[in-house]
Design a protein around this motif. Structure first.
Motif, mmCIF file in Angstrom:
data_model
loop_
_atom_site.group_PDB
_atom_site.id
_atom_site.type_symbol
_atom_site.label_atom_id
_atom_site.label_comp_id
_atom_site.label_asym_id
_atom_site.label_seq_id
_atom_site.Cartn_x
_atom_site.Cartn_y
_atom_site.Cartn_z
ATOM 1 N N ARG A 43 0.830 -1.223 0.000
ATOM 2 C CA ARG A 43 0.000 0.000 0.000
ATOM 3 C C ARG A 43 0.852 1.256 0.000
ATOM 4 O O ARG A 43 0.503 2.242 -0.632
ATOM 5 C CB ARG A 43 -0.922 0.022 1.214
ATOM 6 C CG ARG A 43 -2.226 -0.686 1.024
ATOM 7 C CD ARG A 43 -3.222 -0.392 2.123
ATOM 8 N NE ARG A 43 -2.724 -0.533 3.481
ATOM 9 C CZ ARG A 43 -2.530 -1.683 4.120
ATOM 10 N NH1 ARG A 43 -2.778 -2.821 3.503
ATOM 11 N NH2 ARG A 43 -2.094 -1.712 5.356
ATOM 12 N N ARG A 44 1.936 1.233 0.732
ATOM 13 C CA ARG A 44 2.803 2.407 0.851
ATOM 14 C C ARG A 44 3.863 2.479 -0.247
ATOM 15 O O ARG A 44 4.569 3.481 -0.353
ATOM 16 C CB ARG A 44 3.504 2.407 2.213
ATOM 17 C CG ARG A 44 2.568 2.605 3.370
ATOM 18 C CD ARG A 44 1.947 3.975 3.298
ATOM 19 N NE ARG A 44 1.270 4.314 4.527
ATOM 20 C CZ ARG A 44 1.186 5.537 4.988
ATOM 21 N NH1 ARG A 44 1.720 6.537 4.345
ATOM 22 N NH2 ARG A 44 0.536 5.769 6.097
ATOM 23 N N GLY A 45 4.021 1.424 -1.024
ATOM 24 C CA GLY A 45 5.087 1.395 -2.025
ATOM 25 C C GLY A 45 6.447 1.437 -1.357
ATOM 26 O O GLY A 45 7.417 1.952 -1.912
ATOM 27 N N ALA A 46 6.522 0.885 -0.141
ATOM 28 C CA ALA A 46 7.754 0.956 0.650
ATOM 29 C C ALA A 46 8.791 -0.054 0.176
ATOM 30 O O ALA A 46 8.452 -1.183 -0.189
ATOM 31 C CB ALA A 46 7.442 0.721 2.127
ATOM 32 N N THR A 47 10.035 0.360 0.223
ATOM 33 C CA THR A 47 11.153 -0.518 -0.136
ATOM 34 C C THR A 47 11.981 -0.896 1.089
ATOM 35 O O THR A 47 12.928 -1.665 0.971
ATOM 36 C CB THR A 47 12.078 0.152 -1.165
ATOM 37 O OG1 THR A 47 12.624 1.352 -0.592
ATOM 38 C CG2 THR A 47 11.328 0.484 -2.447
ATOM 39 N N LYS A 48 11.610 -0.329 2.262
ATOM 40 C CA LYS A 48 12.378 -0.572 3.488
ATOM 41 C C LYS A 48 11.463 -1.061 4.610
ATOM 42 O O LYS A 48 10.327 -0.616 4.726
ATOM 43 C CB LYS A 48 13.092 0.712 3.932
ATOM 44 C CG LYS A 48 14.083 1.247 2.912
ATOM 45 C CD LYS A 48 14.834 2.449 3.421
ATOM 46 C CE LYS A 48 14.027 3.704 3.222
ATOM 47 N NZ LYS A 48 14.774 4.920 3.600
ATOM 48 N N LEU A 49 12.036 -1.958 5.438
ATOM 49 C CA LEU A 49 11.324 -2.519 6.576
ATOM 50 C C LEU A 49 12.242 -2.472 7.792
ATOM 51 O O LEU A 49 13.397 -2.898 7.727
ATOM 52 C CB LEU A 49 10.918 -3.963 6.284
ATOM 53 C CG LEU A 49 10.231 -4.751 7.391
ATOM 54 C CD1 LEU A 49 8.895 -4.107 7.784
ATOM 55 C CD2 LEU A 49 10.003 -6.196 6.946
ATOM 56 N N LEU A 50 11.718 -1.950 8.887
ATOM 57 C CA LEU A 50 12.442 -1.873 10.154
ATOM 58 C C LEU A 50 11.687 -2.715 11.165
ATOM 59 O O LEU A 50 10.499 -2.478 11.406
ATOM 60 C CB LEU A 50 12.509 -0.416 10.621
ATOM 61 C CG LEU A 50 13.089 -0.138 11.999
ATOM 62 C CD1 LEU A 50 14.540 -0.612 12.090
ATOM 63 C CD2 LEU A 50 12.996 1.349 12.316
ATOM 64 N N GLY A 51 12.356 -3.704 11.741
ATOM 65 C CA GLY A 51 11.667 -4.597 12.658
ATOM 66 C C GLY A 51 12.363 -4.823 13.968
ATOM 67 O O GLY A 51 13.582 -5.006 14.010
ATOM 68 N N GLU A 52 11.574 -4.779 15.036
ATOM 69 C CA GLU A 52 12.052 -5.170 16.359
ATOM 70 C C GLU A 52 11.541 -6.586 16.585
ATOM 71 O O GLU A 52 10.334 -6.813 16.682
ATOM 72 C CB GLU A 52 11.522 -4.205 17.413
ATOM 73 C CG GLU A 52 12.084 -2.808 17.235
ATOM 74 C CD GLU A 52 11.595 -1.873 18.318
ATOM 75 O OE1 GLU A 52 12.195 -1.862 19.399
ATOM 76 O OE2 GLU A 52 10.597 -1.168 18.050
ATOM 77 N N ILE A 53 12.474 -7.552 16.665
ATOM 78 C CA ILE A 53 12.080 -8.959 16.629
ATOM 79 C C ILE A 53 12.474 -9.757 17.869
ATOM 80 O O ILE A 53 12.404 -10.985 17.846
ATOM 81 C CB ILE A 53 12.637 -9.638 15.366
ATOM 82 C CG1 ILE A 53 14.165 -9.607 15.358
ATOM 83 C CG2 ILE A 53 12.061 -9.000 14.116
ATOM 84 C CD1 ILE A 53 14.781 -10.482 14.294
ATOM 85 N N GLU A 54 12.853 -9.103 18.926
ATOM 86 C CA GLU A 54 13.280 -9.823 20.122
ATOM 87 C C GLU A 54 12.207 -10.802 20.618
ATOM 88 O O GLU A 54 12.509 -11.885 21.105
ATOM 89 C CB GLU A 54 13.668 -8.863 21.236
ATOM 90 C CG GLU A 54 14.307 -9.562 22.406
ATOM 91 C CD GLU A 54 14.904 -8.612 23.418
ATOM 92 O OE1 GLU A 54 15.490 -9.113 24.380
ATOM 93 O OE2 GLU A 54 14.793 -7.384 23.259
ATOM 94 N N ALA A 55 10.946 -10.466 20.454
ATOM 95 C CA ALA A 55 9.854 -11.317 20.946
ATOM 96 C C ALA A 55 9.621 -12.551 20.074
ATOM 97 O O ALA A 55 8.843 -13.417 20.434
ATOM 98 C CB ALA A 55 8.564 -10.509 21.042
ATOM 99 N N LEU A 56 10.302 -12.647 18.932
ATOM 100 C CA LEU A 56 10.106 -13.795 18.045
ATOM 101 C C LEU A 56 11.001 -14.966 18.453
ATOM 102 O O LEU A 56 11.807 -15.460 17.673
ATOM 103 C CB LEU A 56 10.402 -13.411 16.586
ATOM 104 C CG LEU A 56 9.338 -12.624 15.879
ATOM 105 C CD1 LEU A 56 9.756 -12.345 14.443
ATOM 106 C CD2 LEU A 56 8.005 -13.338 15.897
#
Length: 124
Positions: A43-56
């Motif tokens: 939807r945003r046409g985004a090319t970047k992803l920032l993730g906080e994944i400690e809980a995974l």
């Protein structure tokens, strides 16, 4: 913001990236939240992803395979090019995420960080 029980999903205007903040892990929630992340990227046409994944922690082999063989290729096909993952406590519980990261397409850059600030700087 698109919120899911397992993950907070938003678009960061300043960093021009989709953000994901994992709160918990469950197999059904993992796939459902990742589909919402993919929808937000598109939807945003985004090319970047920032993730906080400690809980995974405790990601199963089925989810790792789905992530690397299904979700990541679809995300890259949709335009995702840069992923910054924040996890201050990488250990054996995060091994499946590291394994999925080793199998990424050449068009995708992936990096792991100890802090949100370092991850944002890398995405910039």
């Amino acid at each position: 913001m698109t919120d899911a029980p397992d993950c907070a999903i938003a678009y960061d205007e300043a960093a021009s990236c989709v953000t994901m903040g994992w709160r918990a892990y469950s197999p059904a929630g993992f796939r459902r939240s990742n589909e919402k992340i993919l929808g937000t990227l598109k939807r945003r046409g985004a090319t970047k992803l920032l993730g906080e994944i400690e809980a995974l922690e405790g990601l199963g082999a089925d989810e790792e395979a789905w992530l690397s063989q299904d979700w990541i290729p679809r995300a890259v096909q949709g335009g995702l090019r840069h992923v910054a993952l924040v996890t201050p406590a990488f250990g054996l519980t995060h091994a499946p995420i590291l394994l999925a990261g080793e199998r990424i397409p050449a068009a995708l850059s992936l990096a792991y960080f100890d802090s949100l600030e370092a991850a944002r700087a890398w995405l910039a």
